[in-house]
Write a protein that holds these residues in place. Sequence first.
Motif, short mmCIF file in Angstrom:
data_model
loop_
_atom_site.label_atom_id
_atom_site.label_comp_id
_atom_site.label_asym_id
_atom_site.label_seq_id
_atom_site.Cartn_x
_atom_site.Cartn_y
_atom_site.Cartn_z
N THR A 58 0.84 -1.21 0.00
CA THR A 58 0.00 0.00 0.00
C THR A 58 0.86 1.25 0.00
O THR A 58 1.79 1.38 0.80
CB THR A 58 -0.92 0.00 1.24
OG1 THR A 58 -1.69 -1.20 1.22
CG2 THR A 58 -1.87 1.18 1.22
N LEU A 59 0.55 2.18 -0.90
CA LEU A 59 1.26 3.47 -0.99
C LEU A 59 0.25 4.59 -0.82
O LEU A 59 -0.91 4.46 -1.23
CB LEU A 59 1.91 3.63 -2.37
CG LEU A 59 2.80 2.50 -2.87
CD1 LEU A 59 3.04 2.65 -4.36
CD2 LEU A 59 4.13 2.54 -2.13
N GLN A 64 -2.08 6.26 7.39
CA GLN A 64 -0.95 5.64 8.07
C GLN A 64 -1.28 4.20 8.46
O GLN A 64 -0.48 3.28 8.26
CB GLN A 64 -0.58 6.46 9.32
CG GLN A 64 0.61 5.95 10.11
CD GLN A 64 1.90 5.92 9.30
OE1 GLN A 64 2.08 6.72 8.38
NE2 GLN A 64 2.79 5.00 9.59
N ARG A 102 -1.11 1.92 5.51
CA ARG A 102 0.27 1.61 5.09
C ARG A 102 0.91 0.61 6.05
O ARG A 102 1.71 -0.22 5.65
CB ARG A 102 1.12 2.89 5.05
CG ARG A 102 0.86 3.77 3.84
CD ARG A 102 2.02 4.71 3.57
NE ARG A 102 2.32 5.55 4.72
CZ ARG A 102 1.86 6.78 4.88
NH1 ARG A 102 1.06 7.31 3.98
NH2 ARG A 102 2.17 7.49 5.93
#
Length: 701
Positions: A469-470, A619, A622
């Motif tokens: 995940t970006l 956050q 990620r």
Amino acid sequence: MAALPLQEVTVTQLKGVGQALADRLARLGIHHLQDLLLHLPLRYEDRTRISPLGSLRVGSTAVIEGEVVNSHLGQGRRRSLLVRLRDATGSVGLRFFHFSASMKQQLQPGLRLRCYGEARPGASGLEFYHPEFQVLRDDLPPPPLEQQLTPVYPVTEGLQQKRLRQLVAQALDFLEQRPLDELLPASLLDQTHLQGLRSWSVNQALRYLHYPDCQADLEALAAGQHPAQKRLALEELLAQQLGMLLLRQKTREESAPPLTKSAGLLEQQLREGLPFALTGAQERVLAEINRDLTDPHPMLRLVQGDVGSGKTLVAALAALKALANGYQAALMAPTELLAEQHYHNLTAWLQPLGIQVDWLAGKMKGKQRQTALEQLALGETQLLVGTHALFQEEVVFSRLALVIIDEQHRFGVHQRLALRNKGGSEGLLPHQLVMTATPIPRTLAMSAYADLDVSVIDELPPGRKPVTTLALPDSRRPEVIARLRHACQEGRQAYWVCPLIEESEVLECQAAEVTCQELQEALPELKVALVHGRMKPADKGRIMQAFKEGEYQLLVATTVIEVGVDVPNASLMIIDNAERLGLAQLHQLRGRVGRGSTASFCTLIYHPPLSSQGRERLQAMRESSDGFYIAQKDLEIRGPGELLGTRQTGEIELRLANLKRDAHLLEGLRPLGERLLEEQPLLARQLLARWRGDSLRFSQV
């Protein structure tokens, strides 16, 4: 004659409460004096001291005193009266947008005022908008300041704060003469982490929370951390546990068909036809379900499993057991897209075994619908799949023994009850299997689902690749499009999700239609399709099927693809304006990729600057792909109401307790609740009556 206890004294016994006011109070759930006492303040105002004008800061709420220096009409966008007030330390503006000629005449230089309000930045410096004010006369002593904090209550139309405070004050007078019974068992307060609450009786806690003294810790009260709040929250959480356990007890007293015959050969044939073996977690959960189904009482089991953990297959194997015993099963999903997908999967697995699977949706009309209903009533349809159309009155089962509900938090209480009552003419209730891909944190499950047995499929099928995940700002959109082109040229497929269909200035979200057009222009070599919630279900289904079969490389969609879409070749998920979506929704969307053997990616495009909540959500995405970690984070960020969808289901109706804040109080409440129901049923009923009132009317769900 003995005086009635406060839970039986109606509010009409208070001075000045006629039928009209009683009706307004009823809108707040206040019928008796006990209800009024349990209607606790949302927050408090400190009117116990006068703040010097020079000490005020933006956002500070205060009582101020001073002399009017001047007053004049401001002619900005809205006409207003601006009054300048001064004391020895400084000055502020009082701005009134609604004022009369007499008020303008009254507020002249030299007049002394005491005001209450919030200091805000204004055109003239710090200003109080529409403050409460009273004139101080030189020939009279100033009115005394409040000795306690002033409570601010939840109110309803036609009921002012001042009136409600007067009513509460009357109710507190009654409390002096007729205190509420102490219902918390001493053994509970003896527990180490609760010993600090022993000094607070329910009556002391109520008196304190309605009128805290001027030394009270406002921060602790605002955060719900004061011992008086915890003492009442503990009692309410125990009552909530008792309510759930009582529902469970009632269900255990009902009768359901015991499905004692094994699905034997049918199950063997289904397993042999699968290209994979079940995971250990699936086998464990299936064994728990099969054990429940042999019982002559209705099963109530919640199966939690992360996206792609194989819940539908477990449900199919459970359905086989009902069918092998000569009964019918029903599977209900929240959307037509998901229901249709379940129908296709179940047909592919079960039709080769000679099982008739049918489906029913709101869009089915005429002869097709009539035939489906007739076959169901005759018992020819063994497994029916559908949406909330299954609730309708004309849907009659011959012998329904198992109801499977997918994504249960999307259905209201009444809807689930309607399906449960379709158990047929034998007076037996169907077993219920509830599935969710929204993992529920342990603290929430302990409270919200205390009436259910919970099974967890905590293992993904072998071969599932973790999704990378970006999170990227929307300024890097060209890079994302370049990566998308590269992935599709290598033979893979991708989703591009937009939260809205049409342009919205407020949300600044990229509209799916506009985005689809932009991507077609930027990627002319790719075949791009569009699906959104306003399309006809048949058109949506057709495009989804074509995407699954590889006719399109890129699918632009709104969040309609959040649940249930299974395309193993799709390995790239791009979510536009990701900061606008909740964590659970982001996690569900990410679960649409990573279903094949290729490395998969999820790119979250956001529009800076991010809010603190938006930052926390991205956050968390990620950091982890573990659904339970995500759910716990979601609970921390948003609280329980949105996570469970309880705005529509009515499952968590807590007056004071907060499952996010008070999770530590839940420890040990379930076994204590079980003991109370068995050993002190009267005490248990009193606790329930105090906190839950008639909310147990949904006890059959």
